[in-house]
Design an enzyme around this catalytic site. Structure first.
Site, mmCIF file in Angstrom:
data_model
loop_
_atom_site.group_PDB
_atom_site.id
_atom_site.type_symbol
_atom_site.label_atom_id
_atom_site.label_comp_id
_atom_site.label_asym_id
_atom_site.label_seq_id
_atom_site.Cartn_x
_atom_site.Cartn_y
_atom_site.Cartn_z
ATOM 1 N N SER A 251 0.971 -1.250 0.021
ATOM 2 C CA SER A 251 -0.122 0.134 0.039
ATOM 3 C C SER A 251 0.920 1.028 -0.020
ATOM 4 C CB SER A 251 -0.697 0.155 1.245
ATOM 5 O OG SER A 251 -1.592 1.206 1.440
ATOM 6 N N TYR B 10 -3.181 -1.093 10.118
ATOM 7 C CA TYR B 10 -3.023 -1.211 8.783
ATOM 8 C C TYR B 10 -1.702 -0.570 8.253
ATOM 9 C CZ TYR B 10 -4.407 -1.091 3.657
ATOM 10 O OH TYR B 10 -4.520 -1.326 2.313
#
Ligand code: NAP
Length: 248
Positions: free
Chosen positions: A140, A153
């Site tokens: 990401s 995350y």
């Protein structure tokens, strides 16, 4: 001169989280280049298999739930799989001061622990068979940035970048490439809440040089490239597919 640089004919892939979003787009892209694709999900991937069949490709659905992070430990044995795409991932949002242990463990289990042990099972099998292959992990932008309200995350996606690099080092001489794709802002369930929030959405879009969010297809082609002969000397890379966001 190789004429089939981008072909995946004769290859067998397993894509996790392939029922929707980026995983579905990757499964369709790999099948489009000729791979047989095992579409794995905690829910059925029949829709993805149907999309693949509609374009003349080969796919099958497999139930694989990373509520147990070791769920894939026996999946590769004798299965002839030589491409692994670790795409399954979850995001849970709360201010760091309020973040719960339950959310932390759930996110780390799926995004980090399951990803590592799925790679391990895949690598063990390929090495035992003396065969090469390709791993693509979905990282990401938050493998590089902090973000806000997503501490587990962010931690897990930093870990995905690190796991990609160590496995690339350990497996390069075995003919197994290990790379990651770092998507920016892509229109999937993952970003539904952000895209529905007009202020947050326009603030994010203003920071993306391409001026738009990405489509899952934008990731699919990149994954197919990383699994192909064209990328046989690419390993340990974390490729940004983000419309220029990180570079800005
Ligand atoms: P998504 O539509 O929410 O897809 C996530 C996938 O992971 C779904 O198939 C989901 O299954 C699956 N999954 C979640 N928990 C699982 C579990 N316990 N076992 C097996 N599968 C599980 O969002 P997405 O954007 O396509 O996400 C794909 C990957 O891209 C994720 O790793 C995400 O972190 C990453 N990513 C996305 C963006 C973005 O902007 N969208 C940006 C950077 C990185 P269900 O459908 O059953 O929930």
């Amino acid at each position: 001169m190789m004429s089939d640089l981008f072909s995946l004919k004769g290859r067998k892939a397993l894509v996790t989280g392939a029922n929707t979003g980026i995983g579905q787009a990757i499964a369709v892209a790999l099948a489009g280049q000729g791979a047989h694709v095992i579409c794995a999900g905690r829910r059925t991937c029949d829709e993805t298999v149907a999309l693949i069949a509609a374009t003349g490709g080969n796919g099958e659905s497999l139930l694989l739930d990373f509520a147990d992070p070791m769920a894939a430990k026996d999946v590769f044995t004798g299965a002839g799989i030589d491409i692994l795409v670790n795409n399954a991932g979850i995001i849970r949002r709360a201010d760091s001061v309020d973040y719960s242990e339950e959310d932390w463990d759930a996110v780390i289990d799926v995004n980090q622990k399951a990803l590592f042990f799925t790679c391990q099972a895949f690598g063990r099998e390929l090495i035992a068979q003396g065969k090469g292959g390709a791993v693509v992990n979905i990282a990401s932008l938050l493998s590089f940035q902090g973000g806000i309200r997503v501490p587990a995350y962010t931690a897990s996606k930093h870990a995905v970048a690190g796991i990609t690099k160590i496995l690339a080092n350990e497996w390069a001489a075995k003919g197994i490439t290990v790379n990651a794709i770092a998507p920016g802002y892509i229109a999937t369930n993952n970003t539904e809440a952000l895209r529905a929030d007009e202020d947050r959405n326009s603030a994010i879009l203003a920071r993306i040089p391409a001026g738009r969010w990405g489509d899952p297809d934008d990731i699919g082609g990149t994954a197919a490239y990383l699994c192909s002969k064209a990328a046989k000397y690419v390993t340990g890379a974390v490729l940004n597919v983000d419309g220029g966001w990180l570079a800005r």
